[in-house]
Design an enzyme around this catalytic site. Structure first.
Site, PDB file in Angstrom:
ATOM      1  N   ASP A  13       0.815  -1.224   0.000  1.00 48.95           N
ATOM      2  CA  ASP A  13       0.000   0.000   0.000  1.00 48.95           C
ATOM      3  C   ASP A  13       0.844   1.266   0.000  1.00 48.95           C
ATOM      4  O   ASP A  13       0.448   2.291   0.552  1.00 48.95           O
ATOM      5  CB  ASP A  13      -0.976   0.015   1.202  1.00 48.95           C
ATOM      6  CG  ASP A  13      -1.814  -1.244   1.251  1.00 48.95           C
ATOM      7  OD1 ASP A  13      -2.275  -1.686   0.198  1.00 48.95           O
ATOM      8  OD2 ASP A  13      -1.963  -1.804   2.359  1.00 48.95           O
ATOM      9  N   GLU A  14       2.007   1.192  -0.638  1.00 47.08           N
ATOM     10  CA  GLU A  14       2.900   2.365  -0.683  1.00 47.08           C
ATOM     11  C   GLU A  14       2.486   3.340  -1.789  1.00 47.08           C
ATOM     12  O   GLU A  14       3.074   4.412  -1.918  1.00 47.08           O
ATOM     13  CB  GLU A  14       4.354   1.932  -0.941  1.00 47.08           C
ATOM     14  CG  GLU A  14       4.959   1.010   0.105  1.00 47.08           C
ATOM     15  CD  GLU A  14       4.783  -0.460  -0.230  1.00 47.08           C
ATOM     16  OE1 GLU A  14       3.987  -0.789  -1.138  1.00 47.08           O
ATOM     17  OE2 GLU A  14       5.430  -1.292   0.426  1.00 47.08           O
ATOM     18  N   LYS A  16       2.031   2.007  -5.134  1.00 50.35           N
ATOM     19  CA  LYS A  16       2.615   1.462  -6.380  1.00 50.35           C
ATOM     20  C   LYS A  16       1.667   1.672  -7.550  1.00 50.35           C
ATOM     21  O   LYS A  16       2.090   2.018  -8.646  1.00 50.35           O
ATOM     22  CB  LYS A  16       2.894  -0.055  -6.233  1.00 50.35           C
ATOM     23  CG  LYS A  16       3.946  -0.376  -5.193  1.00 50.35           C
ATOM     24  CD  LYS A  16       4.113  -1.862  -5.011  1.00 50.35           C
ATOM     25  CE  LYS A  16       2.926  -2.523  -4.377  1.00 50.35           C
ATOM     26  NZ  LYS A  16       2.640  -2.127  -2.982  1.00 50.35           N
ATOM     27  N   GLY A  40      -4.584  -4.427  -3.517  1.00 47.16           N
ATOM     28  CA  GLY A  40      -5.540  -3.411  -3.919  1.00 47.16           C
ATOM     29  C   GLY A  40      -4.733  -2.219  -4.371  1.00 47.16           C
ATOM     30  O   GLY A  40      -4.025  -1.615  -3.569  1.00 47.16           O
ATOM     31  N   HIS A  41      -4.772  -1.954  -5.663  1.00 51.16           N
ATOM     32  CA  HIS A  41      -4.024  -0.814  -6.205  1.00 51.16           C
ATOM     33  C   HIS A  41      -5.034   0.245  -6.608  1.00 51.16           C
ATOM     34  O   HIS A  41      -5.929  -0.040  -7.395  1.00 51.16           O
ATOM     35  CB  HIS A  41      -3.263  -1.221  -7.481  1.00 51.16           C
ATOM     36  CG  HIS A  41      -2.144  -2.177  -7.247  1.00 51.16           C
ATOM     37  ND1 HIS A  41      -1.184  -2.417  -8.186  1.00 51.16           N
ATOM     38  CD2 HIS A  41      -1.823  -2.930  -6.198  1.00 51.16           C
ATOM     39  CE1 HIS A  41      -0.323  -3.295  -7.721  1.00 51.16           C
ATOM     40  NE2 HIS A  41      -0.693  -3.636  -6.519  1.00 51.16           N
ATOM     41  N   GLN A 223       1.951  -6.052  -3.049  1.00 50.68           N
ATOM     42  CA  GLN A 223       2.342  -6.135  -1.633  1.00 50.68           C
ATOM     43  C   GLN A 223       3.633  -5.329  -1.425  1.00 50.68           C
ATOM     44  O   GLN A 223       3.868  -4.389  -2.147  1.00 50.68           O
ATOM     45  CB  GLN A 223       2.516  -7.592  -1.179  1.00 50.68           C
ATOM     46  CG  GLN A 223       1.185  -8.352  -1.022  1.00 50.68           C
ATOM     47  CD  GLN A 223       0.624  -8.843  -2.333  1.00 50.68           C
ATOM     48  OE1 GLN A 223       1.312  -9.445  -3.133  1.00 50.68           O
ATOM     49  NE2 GLN A 223      -0.644  -8.606  -2.565  1.00 50.68           N
ATOM     50  N   THR A 299      -8.684  -3.591  -0.481  1.00 46.51           N
ATOM     51  CA  THR A 299      -9.283  -4.902  -0.723  1.00 46.51           C
ATOM     52  C   THR A 299     -10.250  -5.289   0.381  1.00 46.51           C
ATOM     53  O   THR A 299     -11.334  -5.793   0.109  1.00 46.51           O
ATOM     54  CB  THR A 299      -8.160  -5.967  -0.850  1.00 46.51           C
ATOM     55  OG1 THR A 299      -7.336  -5.594  -1.942  1.00 46.51           O
ATOM     56  CG2 THR A 299      -8.722  -7.351  -1.107  1.00 46.51           C
TER      57      THR A 299
HETATM   58  P1  GTP Z   1      -0.767  -2.910  -2.829  1.00 44.97           P
HETATM   59  O1  GTP Z   1      -0.355  -3.559  -4.072  1.00 44.97           O
HETATM   60  O2  GTP Z   1      -2.078  -3.421  -2.288  1.00 44.97           O
HETATM   61  O3  GTP Z   1       0.312  -2.981  -1.809  1.00 44.97           O
HETATM   62  O4  GTP Z   1      -1.165  -1.314  -3.038  1.00 44.97           O
HETATM   63  P2  GTP Z   1      -0.517   0.011  -3.656  1.00 44.97           P
HETATM   64  O5  GTP Z   1       0.918   0.128  -3.342  1.00 44.97           O
HETATM   65  O6  GTP Z   1      -0.889   0.150  -5.081  1.00 44.97           O
HETATM   66  O7  GTP Z   1      -1.244   1.161  -2.813  1.00 44.97           O
HETATM   67  P3  GTP Z   1      -2.811   1.427  -2.578  1.00 44.97           P
HETATM   68  O8  GTP Z   1      -3.393   1.914  -3.839  1.00 44.97           O
HETATM   69  O9  GTP Z   1      -3.461   0.313  -1.872  1.00 44.97           O
HETATM   70  O10 GTP Z   1      -2.740   2.580  -1.468  1.00 44.97           O
HETATM   71  C1  GTP Z   1      -2.201   3.832  -1.689  1.00 44.97           C
HETATM   72  C2  GTP Z   1      -3.304   4.889  -1.459  1.00 44.97           C
HETATM   73  O11 GTP Z   1      -2.732   6.169  -1.446  1.00 44.97           O
HETATM   74  C3  GTP Z   1      -4.348   4.921  -2.552  1.00 44.97           C
HETATM   75  O12 GTP Z   1      -5.576   5.282  -1.980  1.00 44.97           O
HETATM   76  C4  GTP Z   1      -3.841   6.030  -3.493  1.00 44.97           C
HETATM   77  O13 GTP Z   1      -4.870   6.641  -4.232  1.00 44.97           O
HETATM   78  C5  GTP Z   1      -3.254   6.979  -2.506  1.00 44.97           C
HETATM   79  N1  GTP Z   1      -2.087   7.738  -2.942  1.00 44.97           N
HETATM   80  C6  GTP Z   1      -1.024   7.321  -3.708  1.00 44.97           C
HETATM   81  N2  GTP Z   1      -0.075   8.278  -3.750  1.00 44.97           N
HETATM   82  C7  GTP Z   1      -0.540   9.298  -2.995  1.00 44.97           C
HETATM   83  C8  GTP Z   1       0.005  10.550  -2.592  1.00 44.97           C
HETATM   84  O14 GTP Z   1       1.128  10.916  -2.931  1.00 44.97           O
HETATM   85  N3  GTP Z   1      -0.755  11.336  -1.764  1.00 44.97           N
HETATM   86  C9  GTP Z   1      -1.994  10.958  -1.321  1.00 44.97           C
HETATM   87  N4  GTP Z   1      -2.657  11.781  -0.527  1.00 44.97           N
HETATM   88  N5  GTP Z   1      -2.538   9.782  -1.682  1.00 44.97           N
HETATM   89  C10 GTP Z   1      -1.815   8.964  -2.483  1.00 44.97           C
HETATM   90  P1  IMP Z   2      -2.606 -12.987   2.240  1.00 42.70           P
HETATM   91  O1  IMP Z   2      -1.755 -12.410   1.166  1.00 42.70           O
HETATM   92  O2  IMP Z   2      -4.074 -12.770   2.010  1.00 42.70           O
HETATM   93  O3  IMP Z   2      -2.259 -14.418   2.524  1.00 42.70           O
HETATM   94  O4  IMP Z   2      -2.282 -12.189   3.605  1.00 42.70           O
HETATM   95  C1  IMP Z   2      -1.031 -12.302   4.274  1.00 42.70           C
HETATM   96  C2  IMP Z   2      -0.631 -10.954   4.874  1.00 42.70           C
HETATM   97  O5  IMP Z   2      -0.295 -10.055   3.819  1.00 42.70           O
HETATM   98  C3  IMP Z   2      -1.729 -10.259   5.693  1.00 42.70           C
HETATM   99  O6  IMP Z   2      -1.106  -9.548   6.747  1.00 42.70           O
HETATM  100  C4  IMP Z   2      -2.314  -9.267   4.703  1.00 42.70           C
HETATM  101  O7  IMP Z   2      -2.932  -8.173   5.342  1.00 42.70           O
HETATM  102  C5  IMP Z   2      -1.069  -8.856   3.936  1.00 42.70           C
HETATM  103  N1  IMP Z   2      -1.354  -8.382   2.577  1.00 42.70           N
HETATM  104  C6  IMP Z   2      -1.600  -9.135   1.484  1.00 42.70           C
HETATM  105  N2  IMP Z   2      -1.787  -8.359   0.406  1.00 42.70           N
HETATM  106  C7  IMP Z   2      -1.625  -7.082   0.822  1.00 42.70           C
HETATM  107  C8  IMP Z   2      -1.650  -5.814   0.161  1.00 42.70           C
HETATM  108  O8  IMP Z   2      -1.859  -5.712  -1.039  1.00 42.70           O
HETATM  109  N3  IMP Z   2      -1.405  -4.722   0.924  1.00 42.70           N
HETATM  110  C9  IMP Z   2      -1.129  -4.823   2.260  1.00 42.70           C
HETATM  111  N4  IMP Z   2      -1.087  -5.981   2.925  1.00 42.70           N
HETATM  112  C10 IMP Z   2      -1.337  -7.097   2.211  1.00 42.70           C
HETATM  113 MG    MG Z   3      -3.064  -1.750  -1.679  1.00 46.24          MG
END
Ligand code: GTP
Ligand code: IMP
Ligand code: MG
Length: 417
Positions: A13-14, A16, A40-41, A223, A299
């Protein structure tokens, strides 16, 4: 032959998704290399907010090819829902989605098995996303999983599906209504697999062709490195390998094709699910970050645990990924704090990501905060001095240039230094 790998350097959730969408402006293809619909992206573009789980974020741009590698795992029912959800938002993937024929499928029984196993673990539970991810990888390595390509031989496919249905029924204490529900889900699984087979592809060969034409391919991670089963906070990890090295394995290209490894770091730290988190702020500061950053899972909707930026962990994950540059995201969320802390070490010089990680006690450096709203800022010089100092302090800890800073969820909310 450029491949850029984008990886998360914390617990996921950085941001990406947002950065892959930003970078995809220059790419011919974006290829997802790890995980499944546990991810969840979020991507904000064209005035809409897209939540992608297994589909590569590059697909939001209509001229980009999207690929999914063999080391991902796929639930055929949920990927069809994802495709339909994109279509409802006016984005078709027809002719530009390629899914590795070798990908392993999540049979509906696996979710039930996972639920049971989380319940059995009682106090030691991992807090998974409940998407059947773990059981799918377990069966892959047990060497009797169902691959997408199996659907091209219906006899083999049905034998495998029946095996996994029986295994779920026999290992769980299901009542007759639940057995009926499982059988109905299995029928939907079979239908969905037939439908999704249409996107089956030799992803490695497709990538080789793009690279031969000098097209940029972005390998999209999911992740974060601290959820990696080898290098992460074991056993509180996911089951798919999520560091940069996994991109080659999953997508079938060699390391020599990689020109950049871009690490994505949040300006603070979050984690969803159970497990150690040395810089966690289980207090009003953590709550302030959660509200300002809307830190609730894409997610599962679960509130994300929030804490200060951990420079030690970030330096470690930048190293194991071989990052050539870093993007610092969500800096705008830190506006309005009197002071900010960065973890620069652990007491006694200890460091581990193993079972005793929860014994680590952080040592902090305190930096000045800033009050200005920097959301959407695109110029480095316009950032308040304290914000620039903060980025430089992060860069010093990580040991890799922070070449860009994200200041909002929008596609263009990026500062390039
Ligand atoms: P995973 O693959 O699940 O680890 O997720 P991810 O790395 O794609 O990140 P995800 O979209 O779950 O969470 C990032 C959140 O921050 C989302 O709601 C984005 O819309 C938001 N976001 C991304 N960059 C920025 C930013 O620079 N500022 C703010 N305020 N929101 C941001
Ligand atoms: P699983 O991937 O559903 O088996 O979950 C294993 C661990 O990874 C749990 O702590 C989840 O919350 C974490 N996890 C899996 N996918 C994500 C992601 O996309 N963002 C953040 N945590 C995740
Ligand atoms: Mg995410």
């Amino acid at each position: 032959m450029p491949v850029s790998i984008v990886v998360g350097l914390q617990w996921g959730d950085e941001g990406k998704g947002k950065m892959v969408d930003h970078l995809a402006a220059k790419a011919v293809a974006v290829a997802r290399f790890s995980g499944g619909a546990n991810a969840g992206h979020s991507v904000e573009a064209e005035g809409k907010r897209f939540a992608l789980h297994l589909l590569p974020c590059g697909l939001v741009r209509r001229d980009v090819i999207g690929m999914i590698g063999s080391a991902c795992v796929m639930d055929p029912v949920t990927i069809l829902e994802e495709i339909k959800s994109l279509e409802r938002n006016g984005i078709s993937v027809e002719g530009r989605l390629k899914i590795s024929s070798k990908i392993n499928l999540t049979h509906p029984g696996y979710r039930w098995i996972e639920k049971q196993s989380e319940a059995d673990l009682a106090n030691g539970k991992i807090g998974t996303t409940g998407r059947g991810i773990g059981p799918t990888y377990e069966r892959k390595f047990r060497r009797n999983a169902i691959r997408l390509e199996d659907v091209f031989n219906m006899d083999t496919f049905k034998t495998l599906v029946d095996f996994h249905t029986d295994e779920a029924v026999n290992s769980l204490n299901l009542d007759s209504a639940e057995v009926e529900m499982l059988h109905s889900d299995v029928e939907k699984f079979i239908e969905a697999t037939r439908e999704v087979a249409h996107y089956s592809d030799d992803v490695s060969l497709s990538i080789a062709r793009f690279l031969a034409e000098d097209g940029l391919v972005i390998a999209e991670g999911a992740q974060g490195s601290l959820l990696d089963p080898d290098h992460g906070s074991y056993p509180y990890v996911t089951c798919g390998q999520c560091i940069s090295g996994a991109a080659c394995t999953s997508l079938g290209f060699g390391p020599a094709s990689v020109t950049d490894v871009i690490g994505i770091l949040k300006a603070y730290t979050t984690r969803v699910g159970a497990g150690p988190f040395p810089t966690e702020l289980d207090n009003e500061i953590g709550e302030k970050i959660r509200q300002a950053g809307h830190e609730f899972g894409t997610t599962t909707g679960r509130p994300r645990r929030c804490g200060w930026f951990d420079g030690v962990l970030a330096g470690y994950t930048a190293r194991i990924n071989g990052c050539s540059s870093v993007t610092l995201t969500l800096l705008d969320v830190l506006s309005g704090f009197d002071e900010l802390k960065i973890c620069t070490g652990y007491q006694g010089g200890k460091f581990t990501t193993g079972r005793s990680m929860d014994e680590l006690v952080p040592v902090y450096e305190t930096l000045s905060g800033w009050t200005e709203d920097i959301r959407g800022e695109t110029e480095w010089e316009n950032l308040p001095e304290a914000a620039r100092e903060y980025v430089l302090a992060v860069e010093k800890m990580v040991g890799v240039p922070v070449t860009s800073v994200s200041t909002g969820p929008g596609r263009d909310d990026v500062i390039w230094r």
